[in-house]
Motif scaffolding. Structure first.
Motif, PDB file in Angstrom:
ATOM      1  N   GLY A   1      -2.456  16.112  -4.503  1.00 14.77           N
ATOM      2  CA  GLY A   1      -2.127  14.882  -4.909  1.00 14.77           C
ATOM      3  C   GLY A   1      -1.906  13.851  -3.568  1.00 14.77           C
ATOM      4  O   GLY A   1      -2.265  12.863  -3.523  1.00 14.77           O
ATOM      5  N   ILE A   2      -0.809  14.243  -2.646  1.00 13.06           N
ATOM      6  CA  ILE A   2      -0.469  13.606  -1.585  1.00 13.06           C
ATOM      7  C   ILE A   2      -2.103  13.339  -0.607  1.00 13.06           C
ATOM      8  O   ILE A   2      -2.227  12.227  -0.392  1.00 13.06           O
TER       9      ILE A   2
ATOM     10  N   PRO B   1       0.830  -1.259   0.048  1.00 12.73           N
ATOM     11  CA  PRO B   1       0.214   0.043  -0.078  1.00 12.73           C
ATOM     12  C   PRO B   1       0.858   1.386   0.021  1.00 12.73           C
ATOM     13  O   PRO B   1       0.519   2.337  -0.495  1.00 12.73           O
ATOM     14  N   VAL B   2       2.007   1.140   0.668  1.00 11.18           N
ATOM     15  CA  VAL B   2       2.915   2.397   0.683  1.00 11.18           C
ATOM     16  C   VAL B   2       3.408   2.675  -0.777  1.00 11.18           C
ATOM     17  O   VAL B   2       3.508   3.935  -1.248  1.00 11.18           O
ATOM     18  N   ILE B   3       3.927   1.871  -1.451  1.00 10.16           N
ATOM     19  CA  ILE B   3       4.423   1.854  -2.932  1.00 10.16           C
ATOM     20  C   ILE B   3       3.212   2.505  -3.715  1.00 10.16           C
ATOM     21  O   ILE B   3       3.504   3.256  -4.503  1.00 10.16           O
ATOM     22  N   LEU B   4       1.999   1.577  -3.518  1.00 13.38           N
ATOM     23  CA  LEU B   4       0.884   2.217  -4.216  1.00 13.38           C
ATOM     24  C   LEU B   4       0.452   3.522  -4.136  1.00 13.38           C
ATOM     25  O   LEU B   4       0.284   4.024  -4.930  1.00 13.38           O
ATOM     26  N   GLY B   5       0.352   3.979  -2.841  1.00 13.95           N
ATOM     27  CA  GLY B   5       0.078   5.356  -2.342  1.00 13.95           C
ATOM     28  C   GLY B   5       0.946   6.485  -3.185  1.00 13.95           C
ATOM     29  O   GLY B   5       0.514   7.336  -3.923  1.00 13.95           O
ATOM     30  N   ALA B   6       2.446   5.773  -3.070  1.00 15.06           N
ATOM     31  CA  ALA B   6       3.466   6.772  -3.904  1.00 15.06           C
ATOM     32  C   ALA B   6       3.211   6.888  -5.496  1.00 15.06           C
ATOM     33  O   ALA B   6       3.286   7.939  -5.805  1.00 15.06           O
ATOM     34  N   CYS B   7       3.007   5.676  -5.836  1.00 20.02           N
ATOM     35  CA  CYS B   7       2.813   5.714  -7.230  1.00 20.02           C
ATOM     36  C   CYS B   7       1.492   6.580  -7.572  1.00 20.02           C
ATOM     37  O   CYS B   7       1.484   7.347  -8.628  1.00 20.02           O
TER      38      CYS B   7
END
Length: 215
Positions: free
Chosen positions: A149-150, A53-59
């Motif tokens: 966006g964040i 989920p962290v990588i997903l949110g960053a992408c």
């Protein structure tokens, strides 16, 4: 096939890429279901499928920021003829009425229109190109773009992920009532922000146009 079911058939790296691409294209000004794809991927990540989920949110955040920035550059270069062209290609989303409403919102709220526009489907498509057409200073646009966006992409991913985790645990112990309660609690904050932003846009659209003074 349901979006989540399709995402479950591809590798995690492809899920990240699809989410970033779809959200980026939507932010650029192309009407695509970015929010649906993001929510589906976030739910998928809560089911121990290998999607982080962290990588997903960053992408998702990266796609939103980059897409909006490209849309801003295109809008600044293309100007109002670009809006007319988009209106011909996508009349449902870029009609004259929608453009006028979004333009009034931008003229009144400025950076806040870019920020809160993330939480409204129509303004999410308009934000980048329209900010460029109206020649909003890029530094102002960039600040609102990054923060929006964040909050939208990262916040949506976090909320939906934890809703999925809580729902799964509650379903093991209780019943489907646990799922309903978890979804209602998890989405409450996001819905409050969206409703406030939508209400502000509707109030701005309802304001009468100023009548020029007679000579």
């Amino acid at each position: 096939m349901h979006v989540q079911e399709w995402l479950d058939t591809v590798p995690a790296a492809a899920v990240y890429a699809v989410v970033a691409l779809v959200i980026g294209l939507e932010s650029l000004g192309i009407p695509l279901p970015g929010e649906i794809v993001l929510v589906s991927a976030a739910l998928l990540s809560s089911q121990h499928s290998g999607v982080n989920p962290v990588i997903l949110g960053a992408c998702a955040t990266l796609g939103a920021v980059v897409g909006d920035s490209i849309g801003y550059a295109i809008g600044r270069k293309g100007g109002r003829p670009l809006l007319a062209w988009l209106g011909a290609k996508f009349p449902r989303h870029f009609s004259e009425g929608h453009v006028a409403t979004a333009e009034r919102s931008f003229e009144k709220w400025g950076m806040w229109a870019v920020f809160f526009g993330r939480f409204i489907a129509l303004l999410r498509i308009f934000a980048g190109p329209l900010a460029g057409v109206l020649h909003m200073p890029y530094w102002k646009f960039l600040i609102a773009n990054v923060l929006g966006g964040i909050c939208w992409a990262g916040g949506t991913t976090a909320v939906i992920y934890y809703v999925g985790v809580v729902a799964e645990d509650w379903l093991k112990r209780f019943s489907y009532l646990g799922l309903v309660a978890a979804v209602l609690i998890g989405l409450a904050s996001m819905l409050v922000i969206r409703r406030r932003a939508k209400k502000a846009a509707q109030q701005q659209a309802a304001e009468p146009e100023p009548v020029p003074a007679a000579d």
